[in-house]
Design a protein around this motif. Structure first.
Motif, PDB file in Angstrom:
ATOM      1  N   SER A  70     -41.424 -20.636   2.166  1.00 31.88           N
ATOM      2  CA  SER A  70     -42.589 -21.337   1.613  1.00 31.88           C
ATOM      3  C   SER A  70     -42.277 -22.802   1.332  1.00 31.88           C
ATOM      4  O   SER A  70     -41.133 -23.184   1.085  1.00 31.88           O
ATOM      5  CB  SER A  70     -43.064 -20.654   0.336  1.00 31.88           C
ATOM      6  OG  SER A  70     -42.128 -20.829  -0.704  1.00 31.88           O
ATOM      7  N   ASP A  71     -43.337 -23.600   1.372  1.00 31.59           N
ATOM      8  CA  ASP A  71     -43.225 -25.019   1.035  1.00 31.59           C
ATOM      9  C   ASP A  71     -43.463 -25.258  -0.450  1.00 31.59           C
ATOM     10  O   ASP A  71     -43.098 -26.313  -0.974  1.00 31.59           O
ATOM     11  CB  ASP A  71     -44.262 -25.821   1.835  1.00 31.59           C
ATOM     12  CG  ASP A  71     -44.010 -25.725   3.326  1.00 31.59           C
ATOM     13  OD1 ASP A  71     -42.936 -26.183   3.768  1.00 31.59           O
ATOM     14  OD2 ASP A  71     -44.876 -25.192   4.043  1.00 31.59           O
ATOM     15  N   ALA A  72     -44.112 -24.295  -1.110  1.00 35.80           N
ATOM     16  CA  ALA A  72     -44.432 -24.426  -2.533  1.00 35.80           C
ATOM     17  C   ALA A  72     -44.673 -23.035  -3.110  1.00 35.80           C
ATOM     18  O   ALA A  72     -44.810 -22.050  -2.378  1.00 35.80           O
ATOM     19  CB  ALA A  72     -45.665 -25.305  -2.738  1.00 35.80           C
ATOM     20  N   LEU A  73     -44.752 -22.999  -4.422  1.00 35.19           N
ATOM     21  CA  LEU A  73     -44.948 -21.755  -5.154  1.00 35.19           C
ATOM     22  C   LEU A  73     -46.136 -21.911  -6.086  1.00 35.19           C
ATOM     23  O   LEU A  73     -46.302 -22.951  -6.730  1.00 35.19           O
ATOM     24  CB  LEU A  73     -43.677 -21.444  -5.954  1.00 35.19           C
ATOM     25  CG  LEU A  73     -43.596 -20.154  -6.750  1.00 35.19           C
ATOM     26  CD1 LEU A  73     -43.697 -18.938  -5.845  1.00 35.19           C
ATOM     27  CD2 LEU A  73     -42.282 -20.115  -7.526  1.00 35.19           C
ATOM     28  N   LEU A  74     -46.963 -20.880  -6.154  1.00 31.26           N
ATOM     29  CA  LEU A  74     -48.097 -20.841  -7.078  1.00 31.26           C
ATOM     30  C   LEU A  74     -47.898 -19.633  -7.975  1.00 31.26           C
ATOM     31  O   LEU A  74     -47.848 -18.499  -7.496  1.00 31.26           O
ATOM     32  CB  LEU A  74     -49.415 -20.728  -6.302  1.00 31.26           C
ATOM     33  CG  LEU A  74     -50.696 -20.559  -7.118  1.00 31.26           C
ATOM     34  CD1 LEU A  74     -50.918 -21.745  -8.055  1.00 31.26           C
ATOM     35  CD2 LEU A  74     -51.891 -20.378  -6.185  1.00 31.26           C
ATOM     36  N   LEU A  75     -47.742 -19.880  -9.272  1.00 33.83           N
ATOM     37  CA  LEU A  75     -47.577 -18.809 -10.246  1.00 33.83           C
ATOM     38  C   LEU A  75     -48.871 -18.675 -11.033  1.00 33.83           C
ATOM     39  O   LEU A  75     -49.305 -19.623 -11.693  1.00 33.83           O
ATOM     40  CB  LEU A  75     -46.410 -19.114 -11.191  1.00 33.83           C
ATOM     41  CG  LEU A  75     -45.044 -19.296 -10.534  1.00 33.83           C
ATOM     42  CD1 LEU A  75     -43.995 -19.691 -11.572  1.00 33.83           C
ATOM     43  CD2 LEU A  75     -44.628 -18.041  -9.779  1.00 33.83           C
ATOM     44  N   ILE A  76     -49.480 -17.499 -10.952  1.00 32.23           N
ATOM     45  CA  ILE A  76     -50.729 -17.215 -11.655  1.00 32.23           C
ATOM     46  C   ILE A  76     -50.413 -16.099 -12.632  1.00 32.23           C
ATOM     47  O   ILE A  76     -50.020 -15.004 -12.211  1.00 32.23           O
ATOM     48  CB  ILE A  76     -51.844 -16.756 -10.690  1.00 32.23           C
ATOM     49  CG1 ILE A  76     -52.034 -17.753  -9.554  1.00 32.23           C
ATOM     50  CG2 ILE A  76     -53.146 -16.552 -11.436  1.00 32.23           C
ATOM     51  CD1 ILE A  76     -51.419 -17.314  -8.286  1.00 32.23           C
ATOM     52  N   SER A  77     -50.579 -16.380 -13.928  1.00 30.53           N
ATOM     53  CA  SER A  77     -50.095 -15.379 -14.865  1.00 30.53           C
ATOM     54  C   SER A  77     -50.877 -15.327 -16.160  1.00 30.53           C
ATOM     55  O   SER A  77     -51.280 -16.354 -16.702  1.00 30.53           O
ATOM     56  CB  SER A  77     -48.626 -15.670 -15.202  1.00 30.53           C
ATOM     57  OG  SER A  77     -48.104 -14.650 -16.031  1.00 30.53           O
ATOM     58  N   PRO A  78     -51.039 -14.098 -16.697  1.00 30.93           N
ATOM     59  CA  PRO A  78     -51.539 -13.974 -18.059  1.00 30.93           C
ATOM     60  C   PRO A  78     -50.424 -14.335 -19.032  1.00 30.93           C
ATOM     61  O   PRO A  78     -49.301 -14.648 -18.610  1.00 30.93           O
ATOM     62  CB  PRO A  78     -51.894 -12.484 -18.165  1.00 30.93           C
ATOM     63  CG  PRO A  78     -50.970 -11.806 -17.219  1.00 30.93           C
ATOM     64  CD  PRO A  78     -50.754 -12.797 -16.097  1.00 30.93           C
ATOM     65  N   GLU A  79     -50.743 -14.278 -20.285  1.00 28.03           N
ATOM     66  CA  GLU A  79     -49.766 -14.527 -21.344  1.00 28.03           C
ATOM     67  C   GLU A  79     -49.598 -13.243 -22.128  1.00 28.03           C
ATOM     68  O   GLU A  79     -50.581 -12.701 -22.639  1.00 28.03           O
ATOM     69  CB  GLU A  79     -50.282 -15.653 -22.247  1.00 28.03           C
ATOM     70  CG  GLU A  79     -49.352 -16.020 -23.370  1.00 28.03           C
ATOM     71  CD  GLU A  79     -49.872 -17.229 -24.132  1.00 28.03           C
ATOM     72  OE1 GLU A  79     -49.899 -18.330 -23.552  1.00 28.03           O
ATOM     73  OE2 GLU A  79     -50.271 -17.045 -25.296  1.00 28.03           O
ATOM     74  N   TYR A  80     -48.386 -12.729 -22.170  1.00 29.71           N
ATOM     75  CA  TYR A  80     -48.101 -11.520 -22.938  1.00 29.71           C
ATOM     76  C   TYR A  80     -47.223 -11.896 -24.130  1.00 29.71           C
ATOM     77  O   TYR A  80     -46.144 -12.460 -23.946  1.00 29.71           O
ATOM     78  CB  TYR A  80     -47.361 -10.491 -22.092  1.00 29.71           C
ATOM     79  CG  TYR A  80     -48.171  -9.823 -20.992  1.00 29.71           C
ATOM     80  CD1 TYR A  80     -49.522 -10.096 -20.806  1.00 29.71           C
ATOM     81  CD2 TYR A  80     -47.572  -8.924 -20.145  1.00 29.71           C
ATOM     82  CE1 TYR A  80     -50.253  -9.482 -19.803  1.00 29.71           C
ATOM     83  CE2 TYR A  80     -48.299  -8.298 -19.137  1.00 29.71           C
ATOM     84  CZ  TYR A  80     -49.635  -8.577 -18.972  1.00 29.71           C
ATOM     85  OH  TYR A  80     -50.346  -7.967 -17.980  1.00 29.71           O
ATOM     86  N   ASN A  81     -47.689 -11.598 -25.317  1.00 29.57           N
ATOM     87  CA  ASN A  81     -46.917 -11.854 -26.537  1.00 29.57           C
ATOM     88  C   ASN A  81     -46.407 -13.298 -26.602  1.00 29.57           C
ATOM     89  O   ASN A  81     -45.244 -13.546 -26.887  1.00 29.57           O
ATOM     90  CB  ASN A  81     -45.768 -10.856 -26.665  1.00 29.57           C
ATOM     91  CG  ASN A  81     -46.258  -9.441 -26.730  1.00 29.57           C
ATOM     92  OD1 ASN A  81     -47.209  -9.145 -27.442  1.00 29.57           O
ATOM     93  ND2 ASN A  81     -45.629  -8.554 -25.975  1.00 29.57           N
ATOM     94  N   TYR A  82     -47.298 -14.236 -26.278  1.00 25.42           N
ATOM     95  CA  TYR A  82     -47.009 -15.679 -26.299  1.00 25.42           C
ATOM     96  C   TYR A  82     -46.023 -16.117 -25.218  1.00 25.42           C
ATOM     97  O   TYR A  82     -45.430 -17.186 -25.314  1.00 25.42           O
ATOM     98  CB  TYR A  82     -46.451 -16.119 -27.646  1.00 25.42           C
ATOM     99  CG  TYR A  82     -47.416 -16.189 -28.795  1.00 25.42           C
ATOM    100  CD1 TYR A  82     -48.703 -15.702 -28.726  1.00 25.42           C
ATOM    101  CD2 TYR A  82     -47.009 -16.761 -29.993  1.00 25.42           C
ATOM    102  CE1 TYR A  82     -49.569 -15.773 -29.793  1.00 25.42           C
ATOM    103  CE2 TYR A  82     -47.871 -16.843 -31.069  1.00 25.42           C
ATOM    104  CZ  TYR A  82     -49.149 -16.344 -30.976  1.00 25.42           C
ATOM    105  OH  TYR A  82     -49.992 -16.423 -32.046  1.00 25.42           O
ATOM    106  N   SER A  83     -45.815 -15.325 -24.171  1.00 24.16           N
ATOM    107  CA  SER A  83     -44.805 -15.697 -23.191  1.00 24.16           C
ATOM    108  C   SER A  83     -45.120 -15.132 -21.806  1.00 24.16           C
ATOM    109  O   SER A  83     -46.243 -14.755 -21.523  1.00 24.16           O
ATOM    110  CB  SER A  83     -43.428 -15.227 -23.675  1.00 24.16           C
ATOM    111  OG  SER A  83     -42.405 -15.855 -22.933  1.00 24.16           O
ATOM    112  N   ILE A  84     -44.088 -15.073 -20.969  1.00 24.32           N
ATOM    113  CA  ILE A  84     -44.176 -14.652 -19.576  1.00 24.32           C
ATOM    114  C   ILE A  84     -44.199 -13.126 -19.511  1.00 24.32           C
ATOM    115  O   ILE A  84     -43.337 -12.475 -20.112  1.00 24.32           O
ATOM    116  CB  ILE A  84     -42.952 -15.187 -18.789  1.00 24.32           C
ATOM    117  CG1 ILE A  84     -42.829 -16.711 -18.934  1.00 24.32           C
ATOM    118  CG2 ILE A  84     -43.023 -14.786 -17.322  1.00 24.32           C
ATOM    119  CD1 ILE A  84     -41.485 -17.260 -18.489  1.00 24.32           C
ATOM    120  N   PRO A  85     -45.121 -12.542 -18.762  1.00 24.16           N
ATOM    121  CA  PRO A  85     -45.092 -11.092 -18.582  1.00 24.16           C
ATOM    122  C   PRO A  85     -43.768 -10.645 -17.960  1.00 24.16           C
ATOM    123  O   PRO A  85     -43.216 -11.325 -17.086  1.00 24.16           O
ATOM    124  CB  PRO A  85     -46.251 -10.821 -17.625  1.00 24.16           C
ATOM    125  CG  PRO A  85     -47.155 -11.988 -17.792  1.00 24.16           C
ATOM    126  CD  PRO A  85     -46.258 -13.155 -18.078  1.00 24.16           C
TER     127      PRO A  85
END
Length: 181
Positions: A70-85
């Motif tokens: 890949s040329d780039a990364l797209l991170l789509i994420s909710p927030e779990y307990n104020y942080s990263i799932p």
């Protein structure tokens, strides 16, 4: 015009999640020069150095190949307990174990959708910290932190408001420009 590859990782495994809907909108709204492909993270085992020493599992190998290509990364994420799932952090931890790993000098865009009012800002802040360690380059603006996202999608899972569609499209245009710079 060259086609640029973007690997998208969604931090929610639920099929009907707000973040999966946001990822689908990003794919639909991407400039024609960007091809966004989803990387599957649900089948990855929990990271363990014991497993790694026996050899990277095939789902991890596949994701690593996608990231490297890949040329780039797209991170789509909710927030779990104020942080990263955990599922997204686990994928990042696995991918960071390669030498070389695919994050180095890679442009990264962050998006998130939440039914709350904070719109995943704390998760995105933590993702920024992780990406600094991995020497990835996180796009600063525009930020996509979709609050009250349970109201943002119509019956076909499209964003209801033009301004939100334009925000997602402008972030992807900025990511495209970042890849070229």
């Amino acid at each position: 015009m060259e086609t640029l590859k973007v690997l998208a990782l969604c931090g929610s495994l639920r099929q009907e999640s707000l973040n999966r809907k946001l990822m689908q909108q990003a794919i639909a709204l991407a400039p024609r020069e960007l091809t966004i492909e989803e990387g599957k993270i649900g089948a990855l085992p929990l990271y363990s150095q014991d497993i790694q020493q026996m050899g990277f599992p095939e789902p991890v190998e596949l994701l690593h190949r996608q990231l490297m290509a890949s040329d780039a990364l797209l991170l789509i994420s909710p927030e779990y307990n104020y942080s990263i799932p955990g599922v997204l952090k686990n994928a990042i931890d696995w991918l960071s174990r390669y030498s070389p790993h695919g994050f180095n000098n890679k442009p990264v865009a962050l998006m998130g959708a939440s039914p709350g009012r904070m719109g995943t800002c704390r998760c995105q802040y933590h993702l920024r910290q992780v990406m600094v360690f991995l020497n990835a380059w996180v796009l600063n603006r525009p930020e996509v932190m979709l609050s009250e996202a349970h109201l943002a999608f119509d019956e076909q899972d499209a964003l209801r408001e033009n301004r939100l569609q334009e925000l997602v499209a402008s972030q992807l245009a900025a990511l495209r420009q970042m890849i070229h710079d």
